[in-house]
Design a protein around this motif. Structure first.
Motif, PDB file in Angstrom:
ATOM      1  N   UNK A 165     -16.695   2.468 -74.576  1.00 52.99           N
ATOM      2  CA  UNK A 165     -16.450   2.945 -73.215  1.00 52.99           C
ATOM      3  C   UNK A 165     -17.368   4.102 -72.867  1.00 52.99           C
ATOM      4  N   UNK A 166     -17.820   4.862 -73.863  1.00 58.22           N
ATOM      5  CA  UNK A 166     -18.659   6.026 -73.556  1.00 58.22           C
ATOM      6  C   UNK A 166     -20.143   5.710 -73.710  1.00 58.22           C
ATOM      7  N   UNK A 167     -20.490   4.443 -73.758  1.00 54.68           N
ATOM      8  CA  UNK A 167     -21.902   4.094 -73.725  1.00 54.68           C
ATOM      9  C   UNK A 167     -22.475   3.546 -75.020  1.00 54.68           C
ATOM     10  N   UNK A 168     -21.747   3.488 -76.080  1.00 56.49           N
ATOM     11  CA  UNK A 168     -22.244   2.928 -77.332  1.00 56.49           C
ATOM     12  C   UNK A 168     -21.934   1.436 -77.349  1.00 56.49           C
ATOM     13  N   UNK A 169     -22.738   0.669 -76.623  1.00 56.85           N
ATOM     14  CA  UNK A 169     -22.436  -0.742 -76.439  1.00 56.85           C
ATOM     15  C   UNK A 169     -22.519  -1.528 -77.744  1.00 56.85           C
ATOM     16  N   UNK A 170     -23.316  -1.067 -78.720  1.00 59.74           N
ATOM     17  CA  UNK A 170     -23.381  -1.776 -80.001  1.00 59.74           C
ATOM     18  C   UNK A 170     -22.023  -1.797 -80.685  1.00 59.74           C
ATOM     19  N   UNK A 171     -21.331  -0.658 -80.684  1.00 60.95           N
ATOM     20  CA  UNK A 171     -20.007  -0.595 -81.317  1.00 60.95           C
ATOM     21  C   UNK A 171     -19.016  -1.470 -80.572  1.00 60.95           C
ATOM     22  N   UNK A 172     -19.057  -1.455 -79.253  1.00 59.51           N
ATOM     23  CA  UNK A 172     -18.151  -2.294 -78.469  1.00 59.51           C
ATOM     24  C   UNK A 172     -18.449  -3.770 -78.708  1.00 59.51           C
ATOM     25  N   UNK A 173     -19.718  -4.133 -78.716  1.00 53.87           N
ATOM     26  CA  UNK A 173     -20.084  -5.530 -78.961  1.00 53.87           C
ATOM     27  C   UNK A 173     -19.591  -5.980 -80.331  1.00 53.87           C
ATOM     28  N   UNK A 174     -19.746  -5.110 -81.314  1.00 52.68           N
ATOM     29  CA  UNK A 174     -19.281  -5.452 -82.669  1.00 52.68           C
ATOM     30  C   UNK A 174     -17.759  -5.597 -82.692  1.00 52.68           C
ATOM     31  N   UNK A 175     -17.062  -4.700 -82.012  1.00 51.95           N
ATOM     32  CA  UNK A 175     -15.605  -4.777 -81.949  1.00 51.95           C
ATOM     33  C   UNK A 175     -15.169  -6.079 -81.290  1.00 51.95           C
ATOM     34  N   UNK A 176     -15.871  -6.511 -80.267  1.00 54.73           N
ATOM     35  CA  UNK A 176     -15.530  -7.768 -79.589  1.00 54.73           C
ATOM     36  C   UNK A 176     -15.748  -8.974 -80.500  1.00 54.73           C
ATOM     37  N   UNK A 177     -16.808  -8.947 -81.290  1.00 50.81           N
ATOM     38  CA  UNK A 177     -17.050 -10.030 -82.255  1.00 50.81           C
ATOM     39  C   UNK A 177     -15.908 -10.078 -83.270  1.00 50.81           C
ATOM     40  N   UNK A 178     -15.523  -8.917 -83.797  1.00 49.13           N
ATOM     41  CA  UNK A 178     -14.433  -8.866 -84.771  1.00 49.13           C
ATOM     42  C   UNK A 178     -13.131  -9.347 -84.140  1.00 49.13           C
ATOM     43  N   UNK A 179     -12.879  -8.959 -82.911  1.00 48.97           N
ATOM     44  CA  UNK A 179     -11.678  -9.395 -82.209  1.00 48.97           C
ATOM     45  C   UNK A 179     -11.674 -10.920 -82.056  1.00 48.97           C
ATOM     46  N   UNK A 180     -12.805 -11.497 -81.741  1.00 47.13           N
ATOM     47  CA  UNK A 180     -12.910 -12.956 -81.634  1.00 47.13           C
ATOM     48  C   UNK A 180     -12.629 -13.650 -82.944  1.00 47.13           C
ATOM     49  N   UNK A 181     -13.085 -13.062 -84.044  1.00 51.70           N
ATOM     50  CA  UNK A 181     -12.815 -13.648 -85.362  1.00 51.70           C
ATOM     51  C   UNK A 181     -11.324 -13.594 -85.689  1.00 51.70           C
ATOM     52  N   UNK A 182     -10.661 -12.485 -85.334  1.00 52.65           N
ATOM     53  CA  UNK A 182      -9.218 -12.376 -85.561  1.00 52.65           C
ATOM     54  C   UNK A 182      -8.494 -13.430 -84.730  1.00 52.65           C
ATOM     55  N   UNK A 183      -8.868 -13.553 -83.475  1.00 55.12           N
ATOM     56  CA  UNK A 183      -8.217 -14.540 -82.613  1.00 55.12           C
ATOM     57  C   UNK A 183      -8.384 -15.948 -83.159  1.00 55.12           C
ATOM     58  N   UNK A 184      -9.574 -16.273 -83.613  1.00 57.09           N
ATOM     59  CA  UNK A 184      -9.828 -17.598 -84.186  1.00 57.09           C
ATOM     60  C   UNK A 184      -8.948 -17.851 -85.405  1.00 57.09           C
ATOM     61  N   UNK A 185      -8.828 -16.850 -86.282  1.00 53.63           N
ATOM     62  CA  UNK A 185      -7.994 -16.998 -87.487  1.00 53.63           C
ATOM     63  C   UNK A 185      -6.531 -17.205 -87.109  1.00 53.63           C
ATOM     64  N   UNK A 186      -6.045 -16.466 -86.130  1.00 58.11           N
ATOM     65  CA  UNK A 186      -4.645 -16.591 -85.710  1.00 58.11           C
ATOM     66  C   UNK A 186      -4.393 -17.932 -85.032  1.00 58.11           C
ATOM     67  N   UNK A 187      -5.314 -18.362 -84.177  1.00 56.21           N
ATOM     68  CA  UNK A 187      -5.117 -19.609 -83.425  1.00 56.21           C
ATOM     69  C   UNK A 187      -5.071 -20.839 -84.330  1.00 56.21           C
ATOM     70  N   UNK A 188      -5.675 -20.753 -85.514  1.00 58.46           N
ATOM     71  CA  UNK A 188      -5.612 -21.873 -86.462  1.00 58.46           C
ATOM     72  C   UNK A 188      -4.169 -22.246 -86.779  1.00 58.46           C
ATOM     73  N   UNK A 189      -3.279 -21.269 -86.739  1.00 54.92           N
ATOM     74  CA  UNK A 189      -1.892 -21.485 -87.162  1.00 54.92           C
ATOM     75  C   UNK A 189      -0.876 -21.291 -86.038  1.00 54.92           C
ATOM     76  N   UNK A 190      -1.352 -21.017 -84.840  1.00 57.39           N
ATOM     77  CA  UNK A 190      -0.440 -20.812 -83.718  1.00 57.39           C
ATOM     78  C   UNK A 190       0.262 -22.128 -83.407  1.00 57.39           C
ATOM     79  N   UNK A 191       1.596 -22.148 -83.495  1.00 58.21           N
ATOM     80  CA  UNK A 191       2.316 -23.403 -83.234  1.00 58.21           C
ATOM     81  C   UNK A 191       2.103 -23.878 -81.792  1.00 58.21           C
ATOM     82  N   UNK A 192       2.185 -25.185 -81.616  1.00 53.80           N
ATOM     83  CA  UNK A 192       2.071 -25.779 -80.270  1.00 53.80           C
ATOM     84  C   UNK A 192       3.115 -25.146 -79.359  1.00 53.80           C
ATOM     85  N   UNK A 193       2.731 -24.904 -78.138  1.00 55.59           N
ATOM     86  CA  UNK A 193       3.609 -24.355 -77.097  1.00 55.59           C
ATOM     87  C   UNK A 193       4.215 -22.993 -77.474  1.00 55.59           C
TER      88      UNK A 193
END
Length: 196
Positions: free
Chosen positions: A117-145
């Protein structure tokens, strides 16, 4: 004939790349513990001491505080991914591993997002990549509906639990995280690290 600087029997063994990998792993574990108990402003020298290495070794692996925090976050994400890939894994189990890491490292998420938020876009971009990896791992097992199945609901819930995960001790942070999941009506398995 000149005398060696140190007699051969007293020279420390050079363990080469194996020692470097061990030192890096020890520094990540130490950083997680030190930052969790003393905050992100804790001296890096305390991390080196806890890991049993000198500060020079720490700086060889991590040039600054942000690099240490990112390395811990990457290790956290890797363990969440391993938990998701484990045989017989269930959504609640993977959430338990994620929740353990949130109780240990919630401050790091705030650091990365505030840097972004304060201008270090590399750190934010990296955090977003890590967040996407977490979401992908969780969605593998997320039950239907599942109630968190909508587009952004899953990671919004993780962010909400992360925001609620504060407190002076790990036990307090875990209680608050469990309470937050309970308010969201989401079952969480044992809150523990993944140990393969």
């Amino acid at each position: 004939m000149t005398q060696p600087l140190m007699p051969p029997e007293r020279r420390p063994a050079n363990h080469g790349p194996k020692a470097a990998a061990r030192n890096r792993d020890a520094l990540i574990v130490a950083a997680r513990e030190i930052f969790a108990s003393h905050g992100l402003d804790a001296p890096l020298s305390a991390i080196a001491r806890r890991a049993g290495v000198g500060q020079g070794v720490l700086y060889r692996h991590f040039p600054d505080r942000s690099a240490v925090a990112i390395a811990v976050l990457e290790e956290n994400v890797r363990q969440v991914e391993q938990a998701a890939e484990a045989e017989g894994a269930h959504f609640a189990d993977v959430l338990g591993v994620l929740t353990w890491h949130l109780t240990e490292s919630a401050a790091f998420l705030g650091l990365l997002h505030s840097n972004g938020a304060s201008g270090h876009s590399d750190a934010l971009a990296h955090a977003l990549v890590l967040s996407g990896r977490v979401e992908s791992a969780l969605r593998q097992h997320l039950p239907m509906r599942h109630r968190l199945g909508a587009a952004n609901d899953l990671m919004l819930a993780v962010a909400m639990v992360s925001g609620a995960t504060s407190g002076p001790t790990r036990e307090v942070r875990e209680l608050r995280a469990r309470a937050a999941w309970r308010l969201l009506d989401v079952e969480v398995g044992p809150v523990q690290p993944f140990e393969g």
